[in-house]
Structure formats: structure tokens, C-alpha cells
Design a protein around this motif. Sequence first.
Motif, mmCIF file in Angstrom:
data_model
loop_
_atom_site.group_PDB
_atom_site.id
_atom_site.type_symbol
_atom_site.label_atom_id
_atom_site.label_comp_id
_atom_site.label_asym_id
_atom_site.label_seq_id
_atom_site.Cartn_x
_atom_site.Cartn_y
_atom_site.Cartn_z
ATOM 1 N N THR A 1 -39.169 22.830 -28.035
ATOM 2 C CA THR A 1 -37.856 23.243 -28.525
ATOM 3 C C THR A 1 -37.090 23.948 -27.416
ATOM 4 O O THR A 1 -37.666 24.793 -26.693
ATOM 5 N N LEU A 2 -35.820 23.636 -27.261
ATOM 6 C CA LEU A 2 -34.982 24.362 -26.304
ATOM 7 C C LEU A 2 -34.873 25.825 -26.732
ATOM 8 O O LEU A 2 -34.726 26.127 -27.915
ATOM 9 N N VAL A 3 -34.945 26.709 -25.763
ATOM 10 C CA VAL A 3 -34.775 28.140 -26.020
ATOM 11 C C VAL A 3 -33.544 28.618 -25.249
ATOM 12 O O VAL A 3 -33.045 27.903 -24.371
ATOM 13 N N PRO A 4 -33.011 29.793 -25.554
ATOM 14 C CA PRO A 4 -31.903 30.311 -24.731
ATOM 15 C C PRO A 4 -32.272 30.255 -23.250
ATOM 16 O O PRO A 4 -33.394 30.621 -22.867
ATOM 17 N N TYR A 5 -31.341 29.806 -22.444
ATOM 18 C CA TYR A 5 -31.660 29.533 -21.041
ATOM 19 C C TYR A 5 -32.238 30.752 -20.332
ATOM 20 O O TYR A 5 -33.168 30.642 -19.533
ATOM 21 N N GLN A 6 -31.700 31.945 -20.644
ATOM 22 C CA GLN A 6 -32.169 33.145 -19.963
ATOM 23 C C GLN A 6 -33.635 33.446 -20.263
ATOM 24 O O GLN A 6 -34.331 34.072 -19.455
ATOM 25 N N ASN A 7 -34.130 32.969 -21.392
ATOM 26 C CA ASN A 7 -35.530 33.219 -21.742
ATOM 27 C C ASN A 7 -36.492 32.487 -20.817
ATOM 28 O O ASN A 7 -37.644 32.894 -20.651
ATOM 29 N N LEU A 8 -36.028 31.394 -20.216
ATOM 30 C CA LEU A 8 -36.898 30.598 -19.362
ATOM 31 C C LEU A 8 -37.333 31.363 -18.125
ATOM 32 O O LEU A 8 -38.379 31.067 -17.540
ATOM 33 N N PHE A 9 -36.544 32.342 -17.699
ATOM 34 C CA PHE A 9 -36.827 33.061 -16.457
ATOM 35 C C PHE A 9 -36.960 34.560 -16.700
ATOM 36 O O PHE A 9 -36.744 35.367 -15.808
ATOM 37 N N ASP A 10 -37.347 34.903 -17.925
ATOM 38 C CA ASP A 10 -37.588 36.281 -18.318
ATOM 39 C C ASP A 10 -39.090 36.519 -18.277
ATOM 40 O O ASP A 10 -39.842 35.905 -19.028
ATOM 41 N N TYR A 11 -39.541 37.394 -17.368
ATOM 42 C CA TYR A 11 -40.986 37.566 -17.208
ATOM 43 C C TYR A 11 -41.647 38.185 -18.437
ATOM 44 O O TYR A 11 -42.877 38.146 -18.560
ATOM 45 N N THR A 12 -40.859 38.722 -19.357
ATOM 46 C CA THR A 12 -41.443 39.243 -20.597
ATOM 47 C C THR A 12 -41.642 38.146 -21.640
ATOM 48 O O THR A 12 -42.207 38.400 -22.704
#
Length: 524
Positions: free
Chosen positions: A250-261
Motif C-alpha cells: 500500500t502507498l504510504v505518505p511519501y515522507q514516511n518512506l524516509f522517516d527513520y522512526t
Amino acid sequence: MQKIMKKFILKVFIVSAFIGLASCKKLLQQDSLTKLDESAVYSDVNLVQTSLKGIYANWLNCRVDEQGTVLMMGTDETQQGAFQMKTDASKGGLDRYDGNLNSLQGQITTQWNLRWPLVNEAAKIINGLDKPGLVPGSKAAGVVGEASFIRGFIDFELAMYWGSIPIRDLSRENTLGLKRQPLKDVWAFIISDLIKASTLCPQTNAPGRATSGAALAMLGKAYMSAPESTGLRDFDKARNCFEQMMGRYTLVPYQNLFDYTKPNTVEAILEFQYSPVSPNNNKVQFQIGSRAVQNTFGDGCYFSGYDKIVPTIHAYETVANGGVWEDGDLRRDQSIRYDFSYYGVTPTYDIISWEGLGANHDELNPHIKKYEDFRTDSHSGLGYNNMYNSGKDMPVLRLGDIKLCYAECLNELGKTGDAVAVVNEVRTRAWGGTLPADRAWTAMSQDDFRTKIMDERIRELFAENWRKIDLIRTGKFVDLVKKYNKWAAQSGTIQAFNSLLPIPDSEMKLNDQITPNDQNPGYK
């Protein structure tokens, strides 16, 4: 000699003799480090699982530190920084495509040598366990599936970058030897491995390990990328692969892809696992950060670095200024750093004026942002205090990429309207869930789609290690690099043969089955 793999110790003996040498031949024909019969080791699924874990651990090295940036150089998306180009003519050849891009180029040799030990060890696992009567769903079948995925994936890379390569099928070693094989045979072997992986890999797995979904994704990419001369390029088969696996993610908000948390989101198909703790850090920030920032604020600023690789103007500018970015696209500020102010202070070029770059200064031009890791900042309170410790996970395969690949297949199959609709799904995410009417793609010709999708793939996948492959498989490598890579444009020496890399000189000296006569055309 470069050590590639750690020795695997199980009970009282070492399982694997996995030393990476400069030569494919020396690597593949070395004697075991133990008295243990190798055939006994690789036919025991419990022992082999330790070897498989070692392959995964060492696969991460392909994306670590400087070697993680080399194959992103020399495209229309990213290029080396000006100071690097001025001070190292040999590495400069990776962007200029001049005489320094040759069989002696050290970084190319490293890329070659990083991959062959992994392919060879995977081949040993497959040869040892893939026997008649292998039961799908069994422990042995899963291991064979994962080893087949790794060999297929890495052979895919090797074939994209070097063309014809040796085929490491140990059941046919007496016939195949260690020479480069016909391109059609190479790609048939890659496809066969990925088909097997899609059947035998588990549907779910530990983070960073292969699944049937990852295998189907790579199988689709292989069908899209196989050179037309092989007769194996098949967009309909690729479409079918993608349709089988996309619904699992599923696509997630783009910023979540590069959030180390938020590692390993539901969009992740395969993600390389890192942390800011050595030796599991990827160190990539040192290569992508700003030298001016580092000289001003020190190593404890999380976006410091060395400008080893930076975005091209085309990849960071707006459409109005000749670049790819449209107003309102949220991917832009997640992918690229434009602002270098740090706790109220803005660095200038004064501190690095000694470099003598004049108008070529680019240390405060936009930089790659995706892999910045605030945990390494001295203000994080975590005690790492050095951007060299950067350790964000790195996406290898994710749904946004596969949706765009799927759209390409639909377009090539004459279903451009459906392809446009799929791209708009990805673009809707890029505008936060609501795509403005004037940003939605509308009806277009098949050729227009082929042109527009290349910029869309920069926007979606900037600095995720797919660009050179995209340029090669679409036949746009020379035209777009010459147009948008500053150093290639200045040099004017890029030619069609540069779409492949030279076989390393060390390989030809140590492997008598790959000689200078087997070198890729155009290179010495």
C-alpha cells in the motif's frame, strides 16, 4: 585482496570460504578454508541458512559509503560535486565519460568485486539444496528461493551495467566455465532464477529478506529490461508479474518512506536494513552532504558531508526553470535539501574559498536529502554526533516504483489511458492525497507517455539507484546524460558504448577465460 564476507562459525567449524578477490576466477575456484567437505555443508539446510544470512549481511555493502554512490554517478539525475571533479580525474571519468573511464578505474573494479562473491555463494546454496523432490513450503525450498532471488537480482544488475557476464550455475560449470555467456542466455538465466524465487520465496519474511512479492517485482523488471536483441523483453509478462504482487502493498505518505522512526512501511517490498551504530551504519551522508556546511558547523551537523554526489540542475529545478519539479509536489522537499541554515546560521562559500572553484562552487546548491539522519546530529541527544554514522534504511523495491513500471507496461501494450490512471495514483500521493485537476495527467500519445514517465521516475525515485538502469533499458542514456549532466555536457565525449561499463583489468589478468578480446567495445 579485499575481504567481502565474514567467516561463518557454526558449532566447531567455519562453514564458508567467502573471500572476495579481484578475480572472478580466483574467487570462484578457491579451496575451502576447512577440511569439511563442501558438498556436505551445502546440502545441509541448517548449515546453509548461516551462509544465506551472511550473503544478506554483505549485500548491504553495495550501498555503503562511497561505493553506494558510484552507480548513481554520470546520469541526468545525479553527478559528482565540483570539488571532486577537480581533484580526482580518474573518478571524474564516471561523469565525463572520457578516457579515465577505462578498465583500470578503481571504483568500477570495486562494484564488480562486491557482487561476484554474493552470486557465487548463492550459486553454492542453490546447487546444494535444489534437488529433485524439493518440497515447496519447506525450509529448504525457502532457502533456495531466497538464494535464487539474490543471484537473480545481482545478475540483473551485472547484466545491466556490464552486458554479457559469466553464468554461475554450478550444475553446468564444466560446460559454462568462467567466460562471458551470450546475452540471451544470461537473461534467460536471470528470468529463470526470479521465476523460481517467485515460487519458492515465502510471502512474508523478516525485514530485509526476499519474499515472493519482491521476486515477482524483480521478474517484472527483468521482462521490461531484457535487451530487445535477446527476444526476452515482454511487457505483457511484466504486467502479469506486477498484477500478481501489487495488491500486497500500500502507498504510504511519501515522507514516511524516509522517516527513520517508521522503517519497513507497508509500501516497502525490500528495504536494506541499517542503523546509526557501527558497523551497521551506511555512512552515506558523508558522501551526499555539504562540504561548506561541514566546514562551518562540523561533523555534528546531520547534513554535513563531502559533496561526492549531488543532484543535477534538471533534477532539482522547477519546470519553469528547465527542471522536473511542479509546484505543490511534496516529494521535492522530501528528496532534496535547498536550505542549509542551521540553528539560525546560514553558511557561505567564504570558508571554502581556498578550493578555487569560482563559478563551479556547488557546495550550497541543492543536495540529496532522503538519507539525512538526524539521530547523528549533536543536537539529537543520542551521542552519535557525527553524520558519518548515518544509518537510515534504504529502499530497494517499493510500491511507488512498481506502479510506475506497471504503467510503462500498460503504455507499451497500447493501454495508455490505463497507464495514465496508474501514474495519477502515484501523483495523488505526491500532492498529499488530493491531486489538483491541473496536475493530473490526461490523454496523451504513447510516445508522449514514454517521455513524461522518465521525469516522473526522477520525481518519485530520486537517488534510489534506479536511474542508470532506467536510462539504459529505455535507450535514452546518451541523449539525457549529454543534455542534463553538467560534466558530460562539458566534456562532450559520451558515446553509445558508455551505456556499459568496462570489464575490470584485474579480472582479465586473473581470469584467463575473460581476455582483453572479450572487453566491452570502446574500452581498453
